[in-house]
Design a protein around this motif. Structure first.
Motif, PDB file in Angstrom:
ATOM      1  N   ASP A 282       0.707  10.281  11.908  1.00 31.06           N
ATOM      2  CA  ASP A 282      -0.031  11.528  11.700  1.00 31.06           C
ATOM      3  C   ASP A 282      -0.437  11.693  10.241  1.00 31.06           C
ATOM      4  O   ASP A 282      -1.556  12.122   9.937  1.00 31.06           O
ATOM      5  CB  ASP A 282       0.819  12.735  12.135  1.00 31.06           C
ATOM      6  CG  ASP A 282       0.826  12.909  13.649  1.00 31.06           C
ATOM      7  OD1 ASP A 282       0.074  12.187  14.323  1.00 31.06           O
ATOM      8  OD2 ASP A 282       1.585  13.760  14.149  1.00 31.06           O
ATOM      9  N   ALA A 283       0.480  11.372   9.322  1.00 30.49           N
ATOM     10  CA  ALA A 283       0.172  11.509   7.894  1.00 30.49           C
ATOM     11  C   ALA A 283      -0.979  10.587   7.507  1.00 30.49           C
ATOM     12  O   ALA A 283      -1.894  10.982   6.764  1.00 30.49           O
ATOM     13  CB  ALA A 283       1.411  11.196   7.058  1.00 30.49           C
TER      14      ALA A 283
ATOM     15  N   GLU B  61      -4.285  11.981   8.713  1.00 29.37           N
ATOM     16  CA  GLU B  61      -4.846  13.086   7.931  1.00 29.37           C
ATOM     17  C   GLU B  61      -5.692  12.549   6.778  1.00 29.37           C
ATOM     18  O   GLU B  61      -6.712  13.134   6.417  1.00 29.37           O
ATOM     19  CB  GLU B  61      -3.730  13.982   7.371  1.00 29.37           C
ATOM     20  CG  GLU B  61      -2.721  14.497   8.383  1.00 29.37           C
ATOM     21  CD  GLU B  61      -3.342  15.184   9.571  1.00 29.37           C
ATOM     22  OE1 GLU B  61      -4.479  15.672   9.464  1.00 29.37           O
ATOM     23  OE2 GLU B  61      -2.691  15.218  10.637  1.00 29.37           O
TER      24      GLU B  61
ATOM     25  N   SER C 188       5.289  10.662  12.912  1.00 30.01           N
ATOM     26  CA  SER C 188       4.927  11.458  11.734  1.00 30.01           C
ATOM     27  C   SER C 188       4.192  10.632  10.687  1.00 30.01           C
ATOM     28  O   SER C 188       3.257  11.111  10.036  1.00 30.01           O
ATOM     29  CB  SER C 188       6.183  12.095  11.127  1.00 30.01           C
ATOM     30  OG  SER C 188       6.738  13.051  12.012  1.00 30.01           O
ATOM     31  N   TRP C 189       4.622   9.373  10.491  1.00 35.24           N
ATOM     32  CA  TRP C 189       3.900   8.524   9.538  1.00 35.24           C
ATOM     33  C   TRP C 189       2.482   8.254  10.030  1.00 35.24           C
ATOM     34  O   TRP C 189       1.538   8.203   9.230  1.00 35.24           O
ATOM     35  CB  TRP C 189       4.650   7.201   9.330  1.00 35.24           C
ATOM     36  CG  TRP C 189       5.837   7.316   8.419  1.00 35.24           C
ATOM     37  CD1 TRP C 189       7.142   7.079   8.738  1.00 35.24           C
ATOM     38  CD2 TRP C 189       5.825   7.698   7.048  1.00 35.24           C
ATOM     39  NE1 TRP C 189       7.960   7.297   7.640  1.00 35.24           N
ATOM     40  CE2 TRP C 189       7.168   7.684   6.584  1.00 35.24           C
ATOM     41  CE3 TRP C 189       4.824   8.077   6.151  1.00 35.24           C
ATOM     42  CZ2 TRP C 189       7.523   8.009   5.275  1.00 35.24           C
ATOM     43  CZ3 TRP C 189       5.187   8.399   4.839  1.00 35.24           C
ATOM     44  CH2 TRP C 189       6.506   8.358   4.419  1.00 35.24           C
TER      45      TRP C 189
ATOM     46  N   PHE D  77      -1.261  17.444   6.505  1.00 37.07           N
ATOM     47  CA  PHE D  77      -0.861  16.248   5.760  1.00 37.07           C
ATOM     48  C   PHE D  77       0.444  16.490   5.011  1.00 37.07           C
ATOM     49  O   PHE D  77       1.371  15.660   5.067  1.00 37.07           O
ATOM     50  CB  PHE D  77      -1.963  15.861   4.770  1.00 37.07           C
ATOM     51  CG  PHE D  77      -1.589  14.719   3.868  1.00 37.07           C
ATOM     52  CD1 PHE D  77      -1.538  13.421   4.360  1.00 37.07           C
ATOM     53  CD2 PHE D  77      -1.285  14.937   2.527  1.00 37.07           C
ATOM     54  CE1 PHE D  77      -1.180  12.356   3.535  1.00 37.07           C
ATOM     55  CE2 PHE D  77      -0.936  13.880   1.698  1.00 37.07           C
ATOM     56  CZ  PHE D  77      -0.886  12.583   2.207  1.00 37.07           C
TER      57      PHE D  77
ATOM     58  N   ASN E 108       3.333  16.654   7.475  1.00 41.89           N
ATOM     59  CA  ASN E 108       3.665  15.366   8.091  1.00 41.89           C
ATOM     60  C   ASN E 108       4.374  14.423   7.126  1.00 41.89           C
ATOM     61  O   ASN E 108       5.267  13.664   7.529  1.00 41.89           O
ATOM     62  CB  ASN E 108       2.395  14.696   8.627  1.00 41.89           C
ATOM     63  CG  ASN E 108       1.951  15.296   9.955  1.00 41.89           C
ATOM     64  OD1 ASN E 108       2.768  15.571  10.812  1.00 41.89           O
ATOM     65  ND2 ASN E 108       0.661  15.506  10.109  1.00 41.89           N
ATOM     66  N   VAL E 109       3.991  14.444   5.849  1.00 41.51           N
ATOM     67  CA  VAL E 109       4.664  13.583   4.869  1.00 41.51           C
ATOM     68  C   VAL E 109       6.133  14.000   4.716  1.00 41.51           C
ATOM     69  O   VAL E 109       7.038  13.149   4.727  1.00 41.51           O
ATOM     70  CB  VAL E 109       3.943  13.635   3.507  1.00 41.51           C
ATOM     71  CG1 VAL E 109       4.786  12.955   2.435  1.00 41.51           C
ATOM     72  CG2 VAL E 109       2.581  12.951   3.598  1.00 41.51           C
TER      73      VAL E 109
END
Length: 373
Positions: free
Chosen positions: A86-87, A90, A83-84, A54, A57-58
């Motif tokens: 994925d974040a 999480e 990526s957003w 997390f 990814n942020v």
């Protein structure tokens, strides 16, 4: 036919990667620490893995978003969306970890283990929509209405930093997967796909996809710079989207299997049967069903014939005693036993699948899985 030719057993007959079941040698016996199955999935380790993913990814999402605005690269926009997504996933996986660990109650006697698959399913849908769909859509838009990209150096720096951070997160997930796969005596990739731990599978898959996606984005931007054609950048964006779509579909499929009720494989079932028959208080077993009700948690239902002639008023107590004894195994969340009818055929155990472990323990099923039927 291919499985037979290659000598590989069908998926539903292979040992489950995260199952090791221990059954005490006799009712009421004291079980030494060494006789107990591997502990249920180490939620502390998985939690740290999710938190690391997390945080990475942020940071990466912010950097990619800034780079996408500055460079105008379609591939960078796709990576930012990735990526957003994925974040956000999480966060859903953290919820899955917490909610699935709630103890059983009167309304949910089998516990809340399947909550892990429900929230992991939400995360997989999020990856598909916010990651795959957005990336493919933006790639198509870039093809139809191309815009020149600039400041390639910034894009390369962000991609390089992202690769390092994603690599750190992936190494953490890979280490946890290898440790549990080693305990289950399975290959790491097979273990991750078959695992009953959806959080480990999701983090591992998303981090691996992130690294591959960064390579695709790099190639798209590089070819755009070398040729001056934005087509390659747009193709890179769509390539990232297709990659995320495949990963999301795999994750959705595995979570769906566990929500439907995934039984252990035929080989594991034979070993469970063998361990039950090893007990001096069980003469025979006529029916057996074992399925996952959460990460590393099993529900066992069996019809048995007790040894000796147990009086009717003592029969229930005898059955409850065996159930409690079996439930001392950390992987057996719930055991329900019934009495076999005299005319019911007995289940047999083949020589090749007789229990291979000592201390009266059933050690094969709980490695981490789903037989994927």
């Amino acid at each position: 036919m291919g499985a037979e030719q290659s000598g590989v057993a069908p998926r539903d007959q292979q040992p489950h990667p995260d199952i090791r079941i221990d059954v005490p040698a006799r009712t009421g016996a004291t079980v030494a620490a060494g006789d107990v199955a591997d502990a249920p999935p180490r939620t502390g380790d998985t939690l740290v893995t999710v938190l690391v993913a997390f945080a990475a990814n942020v940071l990466i999402a912010v950097a990619k978003s800034v780079a996408a605005v500055i460079t105008g690269s379609a591939s960078m926009v796709a990576e930012a969306a990735h990526s957003w997504a994925d974040a956000g996933n999480e966060v859903l996986l953290l919820i899955a970890e917490r909610r699935s660990q709630r103890p059983a109650d009167s309304r949910h006697p089998l516990g809340y283990g399947k909550d892990a698959y429900i929230w992991s399913m939400f995360a997989a849908f999020g990856l598909f929509t916010a990651g795959a769909v957005v990336s493919i859509q933006h790639g198509i838009q870039a093809l139809l209405d191309p815009e020149p990209a600039t400041d390639y150096t910034i894009a390369y720096i962000v991609l390089a930093v992202s690769f390092v951070l994603e690599g750190i997160s992936f190494v953490r997930a890979l280490r946890e997967a290898r440790e549990s796969a080693h305990e289950a005596n399975r290959g790491t990739l097979n273990h991750v796909i078959a695992s009953s731990n959806p959080t480990l599978r999701a983090v591992f898959a998303e981090d691996a996809a992130a690294l591959i996606g960064l390579v695709i984005a790099f190639l798209g931007i590089l070819l755009h710079q070398l040729t001056g054609s934005p087509v390659f950048d747009a193709i890179g964006s769509m390539g990232v989207g297709l990659l995320l779509g495949v990963v999301a579909i795999v994750l959705i499929s595995r979570n769906r299997a566990f929500l439907l009720g995934e039984a252990i494989g035929a080989e594991d079932e034979q070993e469970v049967l063998g361990r039950l028959l090893q007990r001096p208080d069980i003469d025979r077993v006529t029916s057996l069903h074992v399925e996952f009700i959460g990460p590393g948690q099993l529900f066992l239902i069996a019809a048995i014939d007790l040894a000796g002639n147990v009086r009717e008023d003592a029969l229930a107590l005898e059955l409850r005693g065996i159930e409690k004894d079996l439930e001392r195994d950390p992987h057996l969340a719930r055991v329900v036993l019934t009495v076999s009818a005299a005319d019911e055929p007995s289940l047999g155990v083949s020589e090749s699948t007789l229990p291979k472990h000592t201390h009266g323990s059933m050690n094969s099923a709980t490695s981490e899985e789903g037989n994927g039927r």
